[in-house]
Design a protein around this motif. Sequence first.
Motif, PDB file in Angstrom:
ATOM      1  N   LEU A 108       8.131  17.439  28.856  1.00  0.00           N
ATOM      2  CA  LEU A 108       8.451  16.470  27.612  1.00  0.00           C
ATOM      3  C   LEU A 108       8.318  15.209  28.083  1.00  0.00           C
ATOM      4  O   LEU A 108       7.794  14.438  27.258  1.00  0.00           O
ATOM      5  CB  LEU A 108       9.769  16.699  27.467  1.00  0.00           C
ATOM      6  N   LEU A 109       8.725  14.468  28.939  1.00  0.00           N
ATOM      7  CA  LEU A 109       8.474  12.986  29.407  1.00  0.00           C
ATOM      8  C   LEU A 109       7.119  12.981  29.576  1.00  0.00           C
ATOM      9  O   LEU A 109       6.726  11.814  29.350  1.00  0.00           O
ATOM     10  CB  LEU A 109       9.424  12.792  30.742  1.00  0.00           C
ATOM     11  N   LEU A 110       6.399  13.872  30.296  1.00  0.00           N
ATOM     12  CA  LEU A 110       5.018  13.422  30.600  1.00  0.00           C
ATOM     13  C   LEU A 110       4.414  13.497  29.083  1.00  0.00           C
ATOM     14  O   LEU A 110       3.551  12.659  29.054  1.00  0.00           O
ATOM     15  CB  LEU A 110       4.432  14.711  31.319  1.00  0.00           C
ATOM     16  N   LEU A 111       4.612  14.326  28.052  1.00  0.00           N
ATOM     17  CA  LEU A 111       4.229  14.471  26.829  1.00  0.00           C
ATOM     18  C   LEU A 111       4.368  13.042  26.242  1.00  0.00           C
ATOM     19  O   LEU A 111       3.517  12.472  25.739  1.00  0.00           O
ATOM     20  CB  LEU A 111       4.571  15.515  26.168  1.00  0.00           C
ATOM     21  N   LEU A 112       5.699  12.658  26.323  1.00  0.00           N
ATOM     22  CA  LEU A 112       5.659  11.110  25.761  1.00  0.00           C
ATOM     23  C   LEU A 112       5.417  10.040  26.452  1.00  0.00           C
ATOM     24  O   LEU A 112       4.827   9.108  25.824  1.00  0.00           O
ATOM     25  CB  LEU A 112       7.452  11.165  25.765  1.00  0.00           C
ATOM     26  N   LEU A 113       4.822  10.209  27.683  1.00  0.00           N
ATOM     27  CA  LEU A 113       4.173   9.146  28.427  1.00  0.00           C
ATOM     28  C   LEU A 113       2.920   9.145  27.808  1.00  0.00           C
ATOM     29  O   LEU A 113       2.273   7.825  27.651  1.00  0.00           O
ATOM     30  CB  LEU A 113       4.218   9.243  29.848  1.00  0.00           C
ATOM     31  N   VAL A 114       2.014  10.349  27.769  1.00  0.00           N
ATOM     32  CA  VAL A 114       0.819  10.367  27.068  1.00  0.00           C
ATOM     33  C   VAL A 114       0.696   9.621  25.769  1.00  0.00           C
ATOM     34  O   VAL A 114      -0.039   8.749  25.636  1.00  0.00           O
ATOM     35  CB  VAL A 114       0.333  11.605  27.103  1.00  0.00           C
ATOM     36  N   PHE A 115       1.581   9.970  24.965  1.00  0.00           N
ATOM     37  CA  PHE A 115       1.731   9.363  23.670  1.00  0.00           C
ATOM     38  C   PHE A 115       1.837   8.027  23.523  1.00  0.00           C
ATOM     39  O   PHE A 115       1.451   7.106  22.696  1.00  0.00           O
ATOM     40  CB  PHE A 115       2.845   9.933  22.678  1.00  0.00           C
ATOM     41  N   ASN A 116       2.837   7.353  24.483  1.00  0.00           N
ATOM     42  CA  ASN A 116       3.079   6.205  24.591  1.00  0.00           C
ATOM     43  C   ASN A 116       1.720   5.198  25.184  1.00  0.00           C
ATOM     44  O   ASN A 116       1.470   4.082  24.891  1.00  0.00           O
ATOM     45  CB  ASN A 116       4.005   5.586  25.517  1.00  0.00           C
ATOM     46  N   LEU A 117       0.873   5.835  25.920  1.00  0.00           N
ATOM     47  CA  LEU A 117      -0.460   5.433  26.430  1.00  0.00           C
ATOM     48  C   LEU A 117      -1.281   5.330  25.666  1.00  0.00           C
ATOM     49  O   LEU A 117      -2.413   4.571  25.825  1.00  0.00           O
ATOM     50  CB  LEU A 117      -0.672   6.110  28.010  1.00  0.00           C
ATOM     51  N   LEU A 118      -1.274   6.067  24.666  1.00  0.00           N
ATOM     52  CA  LEU A 118      -2.660   6.296  23.717  1.00  0.00           C
ATOM     53  C   LEU A 118      -2.937   4.748  22.994  1.00  0.00           C
ATOM     54  O   LEU A 118      -3.926   4.444  22.775  1.00  0.00           O
ATOM     55  CB  LEU A 118      -2.203   7.299  22.779  1.00  0.00           C
ATOM     56  N   PRO A 119      -1.978   4.277  22.461  1.00  0.00           N
ATOM     57  CA  PRO A 119      -2.130   2.814  22.031  1.00  0.00           C
ATOM     58  C   PRO A 119      -2.996   1.926  22.987  1.00  0.00           C
ATOM     59  O   PRO A 119      -3.805   1.185  22.451  1.00  0.00           O
ATOM     60  CB  PRO A 119      -0.932   2.182  21.609  1.00  0.00           C
ATOM     61  N   ILE A 120      -2.402   2.038  24.198  1.00  0.00           N
ATOM     62  CA  ILE A 120      -3.045   1.045  25.114  1.00  0.00           C
ATOM     63  C   ILE A 120      -4.311   1.754  25.200  1.00  0.00           C
ATOM     64  O   ILE A 120      -5.426   0.610  25.578  1.00  0.00           O
ATOM     65  CB  ILE A 120      -2.391   1.272  26.621  1.00  0.00           C
ATOM     66  N   TYR A 121      -4.874   2.707  25.477  1.00  0.00           N
ATOM     67  CA  TYR A 121      -6.027   3.141  25.509  1.00  0.00           C
ATOM     68  C   TYR A 121      -6.989   2.794  24.385  1.00  0.00           C
ATOM     69  O   TYR A 121      -8.017   2.348  24.528  1.00  0.00           O
ATOM     70  CB  TYR A 121      -6.146   4.632  25.705  1.00  0.00           C
ATOM     71  N   PHE A 122      -6.389   3.077  23.125  1.00  0.00           N
ATOM     72  CA  PHE A 122      -7.085   2.538  22.030  1.00  0.00           C
ATOM     73  C   PHE A 122      -7.567   1.033  22.102  1.00  0.00           C
ATOM     74  O   PHE A 122      -8.695   0.729  21.700  1.00  0.00           O
ATOM     75  CB  PHE A 122      -6.375   2.744  20.813  1.00  0.00           C
ATOM     76  N   ILE A 123      -6.723   0.257  22.494  1.00  0.00           N
ATOM     77  CA  ILE A 123      -6.996  -1.292  22.730  1.00  0.00           C
ATOM     78  C   ILE A 123      -7.964  -1.513  23.727  1.00  0.00           C
ATOM     79  O   ILE A 123      -8.819  -2.267  23.201  1.00  0.00           O
ATOM     80  CB  ILE A 123      -5.509  -1.991  22.698  1.00  0.00           C
ATOM     81  N   VAL A 124      -7.574  -0.908  24.656  1.00  0.00           N
ATOM     82  CA  VAL A 124      -8.709  -1.277  25.866  1.00  0.00           C
ATOM     83  C   VAL A 124     -10.171  -0.636  25.594  1.00  0.00           C
ATOM     84  O   VAL A 124     -11.094  -1.638  25.849  1.00  0.00           O
ATOM     85  CB  VAL A 124      -8.104  -0.674  27.154  1.00  0.00           C
ATOM     86  N   GLU A 125     -10.148   0.397  25.095  1.00  0.00           N
ATOM     87  CA  GLU A 125     -11.593   0.795  24.850  1.00  0.00           C
ATOM     88  C   GLU A 125     -12.184   0.356  23.621  1.00  0.00           C
ATOM     89  O   GLU A 125     -13.364   0.076  23.684  1.00  0.00           O
ATOM     90  CB  GLU A 125     -11.616   2.407  24.660  1.00  0.00           C
ATOM     91  N   ASN A 126     -11.609  -0.111  22.656  1.00  0.00           N
ATOM     92  CA  ASN A 126     -12.031  -0.740  21.638  1.00  0.00           C
ATOM     93  C   ASN A 126     -12.387  -2.237  21.988  1.00  0.00           C
ATOM     94  O   ASN A 126     -13.096  -2.997  21.077  1.00  0.00           O
ATOM     95  CB  ASN A 126     -11.289  -0.577  20.123  1.00  0.00           C
ATOM     96  N   SER A 127     -11.610  -2.895  22.771  1.00  0.00           N
ATOM     97  CA  SER A 127     -11.921  -4.153  23.199  1.00  0.00           C
ATOM     98  C   SER A 127     -13.112  -4.593  23.914  1.00  0.00           C
ATOM     99  O   SER A 127     -13.799  -5.820  23.704  1.00  0.00           O
ATOM    100  CB  SER A 127     -11.022  -4.676  24.084  1.00  0.00           C
ATOM    101  N   VAL A 128     -14.089  -3.423  24.193  1.00  0.00           N
ATOM    102  CA  VAL A 128     -15.151  -3.856  24.659  1.00  0.00           C
ATOM    103  C   VAL A 128     -16.448  -3.306  24.003  1.00  0.00           C
ATOM    104  O   VAL A 128     -17.486  -2.644  24.489  1.00  0.00           O
ATOM    105  CB  VAL A 128     -15.296  -2.966  26.270  1.00  0.00           C
ATOM    106  N   LYS A 129     -16.090  -2.843  22.574  1.00  0.00           N
ATOM    107  CA  LYS A 129     -17.098  -2.439  21.712  1.00  0.00           C
ATOM    108  C   LYS A 129     -17.808  -3.529  20.800  1.00  0.00           C
ATOM    109  O   LYS A 129     -17.107  -4.430  20.679  1.00  0.00           O
ATOM    110  CB  LYS A 129     -16.415  -1.099  20.688  1.00  0.00           C
TER     111      LYS A 129
END
Length: 275
Positions: A13-34
């Motif tokens: 459950l903690l791992l799943l919550l970590l993944v959900f918390n990291l999704l916004p960071i991934y969204f910002i990082v990969e869209n910042s170079v588009k």
Amino acid sequence: MRALRRPGAGQLLLLLLLVFNLLPIYFIVENSVKTPLEFASSTLNFPQTLQWSNYGVAWEKIGGSLYHTSVIIAASIVAIVAFSAMSAYAFSKLRFPLQNALFLLVFGLLLIPGFLTLIPLYLQIKKLGISDSYLALILPYIAGGQAFSIFVLKTFFEQLPDEIFEAARIDGAGNIRIFSTIVLPLSVPICTTVAIINITSLWNDYLLPSLLLNRAHQTVTMALVSFEAAAGNYGLSDYGGMMAAYLIAAVPLLLLFSLLMRNFVEGISSGSIKM
């Protein structure tokens, strides 16, 4: 050798919550170079070509505001921690008339919503003639951060053994020496916690800076809002530059947390803050 344990339900459950918390960071990082075209085609796929020029555009928009924000926050936090620590020491270890009544008044400030004092504060800053300057934010930030900080630090100082202070007084130490040589060294973790909590709220503040500062002294939140408004005009949205600006604005806080995380956790676990 010990057999490897399978992760339990709580760990998964903690791992799943970590993944959900990291999704916004991934969204910002990969869209910042588009490019705008790649952003319009898909917001989740990683771009084939990295548009690093977005960070140059973002820095031109918010680079100066990062400096203004850093100066304002640094001066405010140093004063908040210093004044609140001295006040908390007085409330916890000294005895003076109306001590409990004064502390109740300080605690009562936590119950007053900030927007109720917004108009009087704005009028007072204008009357003092310090609007459009660093002091227009530094002074309100110092005053506004006292109540919470005093409450937290007082709770911590009350846990310090009185025998330490009695022995120091027997040796001839005064309150200033006791505070500087005993209280402050013992309270580094909790002072760090108070500083980080105040930094987070002040760094993200937009309403007060937008009322009191002009574009020459704008903070990073003001610059981000202006960049977002300008980038969306006439359908020419520069979402890549906007995401890069958001990421650049978050880097100082990320570095701060990474450097001071140990003291922050020690301050939380000291029992002074109930999260």
